[in-house]
Design a protein around this motif. Structure first.
Motif, short mmCIF file in Angstrom:
data_model
loop_
_atom_site.label_atom_id
_atom_site.label_comp_id
_atom_site.label_asym_id
_atom_site.label_seq_id
_atom_site.Cartn_x
_atom_site.Cartn_y
_atom_site.Cartn_z
N LYS A 39 0.84 -1.19 0.00
CA LYS A 39 0.00 0.00 0.00
C LYS A 39 0.88 1.25 0.00
O LYS A 39 1.87 1.32 0.71
N THR A 40 0.50 2.23 -0.79
CA THR A 40 1.28 3.47 -0.89
C THR A 40 0.45 4.66 -0.45
O THR A 40 -0.74 4.75 -0.78
N MET A 41 1.08 5.54 0.30
CA MET A 41 0.42 6.77 0.74
C MET A 41 1.39 7.94 0.56
O MET A 41 2.61 7.77 0.67
N GLU A 42 0.80 9.10 0.31
CA GLU A 42 1.57 10.33 0.30
C GLU A 42 0.93 11.31 1.28
O GLU A 42 -0.29 11.50 1.27
N LEU A 43 1.75 11.88 2.14
CA LEU A 43 1.31 12.93 3.05
C LEU A 43 1.82 14.26 2.51
O LEU A 43 3.04 14.45 2.40
N ILE A 44 0.91 15.16 2.19
CA ILE A 44 1.29 16.51 1.76
C ILE A 44 0.95 17.45 2.90
O ILE A 44 -0.22 17.72 3.18
N VAL A 45 1.97 17.94 3.58
CA VAL A 45 1.76 18.82 4.72
C VAL A 45 1.55 20.26 4.25
O VAL A 45 1.76 20.58 3.07
N GLY A 46 1.14 21.12 5.17
CA GLY A 46 0.91 22.52 4.81
C GLY A 46 2.19 23.25 4.46
O GLY A 46 2.21 24.09 3.55
N THR A 47 3.25 22.95 5.18
CA THR A 47 4.57 23.49 4.88
C THR A 47 5.62 22.64 5.59
O THR A 47 5.38 22.16 6.70
N LYS A 48 6.75 22.46 4.96
CA LYS A 48 7.82 21.65 5.55
C LYS A 48 8.62 22.44 6.59
O LYS A 48 9.50 21.89 7.25
N SER A 49 8.33 23.73 6.74
CA SER A 49 9.14 24.59 7.60
C SER A 49 8.50 24.85 8.96
O SER A 49 8.96 25.72 9.70
N THR A 72 5.35 8.41 1.65
CA THR A 72 6.24 9.51 1.29
C THR A 72 5.63 10.80 1.83
O THR A 72 4.41 10.93 1.90
N VAL A 73 6.48 11.73 2.21
CA VAL A 73 6.01 13.00 2.77
C VAL A 73 6.57 14.14 1.95
O VAL A 73 7.78 14.24 1.71
N THR A 74 5.68 15.00 1.49
CA THR A 74 6.08 16.18 0.71
C THR A 74 5.35 17.39 1.27
O THR A 74 4.46 17.28 2.11
N GLY A 75 5.71 18.56 0.76
CA GLY A 75 5.04 19.78 1.19
C GLY A 75 5.79 21.00 0.70
O GLY A 75 6.98 20.93 0.37
N PRO A 76 5.11 22.12 0.62
CA PRO A 76 5.75 23.35 0.14
C PRO A 76 6.68 23.97 1.18
O PRO A 76 6.59 23.67 2.37
N ALA A 77 7.55 24.84 0.71
CA ALA A 77 8.47 25.54 1.63
C ALA A 77 7.72 26.53 2.50
O ALA A 77 8.08 26.75 3.66
N THR A 78 6.68 27.14 1.94
CA THR A 78 5.83 28.06 2.71
C THR A 78 4.38 27.64 2.55
O THR A 78 4.01 26.95 1.60
N PHE A 79 3.53 28.08 3.48
CA PHE A 79 2.12 27.70 3.48
C PHE A 79 1.40 28.54 2.43
O PHE A 79 0.94 29.65 2.70
N SER A 80 1.32 28.01 1.20
CA SER A 80 0.72 28.80 0.13
C SER A 80 0.11 27.90 -0.93
O SER A 80 0.60 26.79 -1.18
N VAL A 81 -0.97 28.38 -1.54
CA VAL A 81 -1.64 27.65 -2.61
C VAL A 81 -0.73 27.46 -3.82
O VAL A 81 -0.62 26.34 -4.34
N PRO A 82 -0.05 28.51 -4.31
CA PRO A 82 0.78 28.32 -5.50
C PRO A 82 1.89 27.29 -5.31
O PRO A 82 2.25 26.59 -6.27
N GLN A 84 1.74 24.68 -3.11
CA GLN A 84 1.20 23.34 -2.85
C GLN A 84 0.53 22.73 -4.07
O GLN A 84 0.52 21.50 -4.24
N LYS A 85 -0.01 23.56 -4.94
CA LYS A 85 -0.76 23.07 -6.11
C LYS A 85 0.05 22.09 -6.97
O LYS A 85 -0.46 21.00 -7.30
N PRO A 86 1.29 22.41 -7.37
CA PRO A 86 2.01 21.45 -8.22
C PRO A 86 2.32 20.13 -7.52
O PRO A 86 2.47 19.09 -8.18
N ILE A 87 2.40 20.14 -6.19
CA ILE A 87 2.64 18.89 -5.46
C ILE A 87 1.40 18.01 -5.54
O ILE A 87 1.50 16.79 -5.72
N ILE A 88 0.22 18.64 -5.43
CA ILE A 88 -1.03 17.89 -5.58
C ILE A 88 -1.16 17.37 -7.01
O ILE A 88 -1.54 16.21 -7.24
N ASP A 89 -0.83 18.21 -7.97
CA ASP A 89 -0.92 17.80 -9.37
C ASP A 89 0.00 16.62 -9.66
O ASP A 89 -0.34 15.74 -10.46
#
Length: 331
Positions: A39-49, A72-82, A84-89
């Motif tokens: 089973k595979t999961m990805e956690l996208i957090v609000g920001t890695k910082s 796997t865990v990913t997330g943007p450098a700052t809490f922002s829509v622009p 986070q969007k490509p990570i979701i995509d």
């Protein structure tokens, strides 16, 4: 179950708030490890910082390892829509079995998340969520509105039930902070007629500098300013800085959410009087469990409310408080 407050742990003044539609047993609903190794999961957090999300990642990784899930865990450098969007995509392409996500806006990312969901990936919201009820199978978070009310009650107590209070928020559209501020304002307005609330100020850039500037301006413009409520870690750091620069530490009381290393230091030095701490490691673990349940066709708890606790200079060193202090790395 209804919210409950207890006030006696080791003789310290502790306020513990546990809320939700699921009990503690429900929040620990298990997905078995049998057959879960692929089973595979990805956690996208609000920001890695942010230590809040670091702590969430630690809890999720620990639970994933126990259940044999590849996370796997990913997330943007700052809490922002622009950011986070490509990570979701990218998740539309990688197609994990489950996506655990703390969206940075309650609606702006819905089109992207709908595409992920239509591709067969099970979506679990953790911490923040979408306002679209058609998205996601589970929503895991603290009861932020109740936490805002708790912050109002504790701050009112700190300032003796009278004076002027400032509210510093982030950009509108974030489910957690919107709820915190609403709960805080409602409680203050309903219960404390001798406390004047200043108009809410929004630190849209989530900037320490901006929040500090807001608070310094409030102190200068309102000599009777007695308290500040800051909605998140960054605004709290800025508010504490503004209070210090104005030489008002201890005179202007500061209440906020979360308990990372900076806020712990501010509690110790007297520039912060109250932090409503969450339990992000538990949120991360719950998200993995609910994600696995969804993948395996087992019952999924639609809404889980994790505990909140009020951390003060008086109780912060208590053993009961330590699980609520956030980590800057996974040990």
């Amino acid at each position: 179950m209804p919210g409950r407050i207890s006030t006696a742990i080791g003789g310290a003044s502790v306020v513990a708030l546990t809320v939700g539609l699921a009990s503690a047993c429900g929040s620990s609903g298990s997905g078995g490890s049998s057959g879960s190794s692929k089973k595979t999961m990805e956690l996208i957090v609000g920001t890695k910082s942010d230590d809040f999300y670091v702590t969430m990642e630690c809890g999720a990784q620990k639970e994933a390892k126990k259940l044999g899930v590849k996370l796997t865990v990913t997330g943007p450098a700052t809490f922002s829509v622009p950011q986070q969007k490509p990570i979701i995509d990218a998740a539309q392409v990688s197609k994990p079995d489950a996506l655990l996500i703390a969206p940075t806006d309650s609606s702006a990312l819905d089109p992207d998340l709908l595409k992920v969901q239509k591709g067969g990936t099970k979506i679990i919201f953790v911490d923040t969520s979408s306002s679209n009820s058609a998205l996601g199978l589970s929503r895991i978070s603290s009861d932020n509105a109740a936490g805002g009310k708790l912050a109002a009650d504790e701050l009112a107590k700190e300032i003796g039930g009278k004076g002027t209070v400032a509210v510093i928020d982030v950009a509108k559209g974030v489910s957690t902070t919107d709820a915190r501020v609403a709960g805080f304002q409602q409680e203050m307005s309903a219960k404390y007629p001798n406390i004047k609330l200043l108009p809410e100020q929004n630190d849209a850039a989530d900037s320490v500098t901006a929040a500090a500037s807001f608070v310094e301006g409030d102190i200068s413009g309102h000599p009777d300013l007695k308290g500040v409520f800051a909605a998140n870690v960054i605004t709290a750091e800025g508010a504490a800085s503004g209070i210090q620069h104005a030489h008002k530490s201890g005179k202007v009381k500061l209440s906020t959410f979360d308990a990372d290393t900076t806020q712990v230091a501010d509690l110790k030095n007297g520039s912060l009087q109250l932090a409503i701490a969450q339990e992000p490691a538990l949120e991360g673990a719950d998200a993995v469990r609910q994600g696995l349940n969804a993948i395996e066709g087992k019952p999924v708890t639609k809404q889980i409310a994790t505990p909140l606790i009020a951390v003060t200079p008086q109780n912060m060193d208590s053993a009961s408080i330590k699980p609520f202090i956030y980590a800057s790395s996974c040990g």
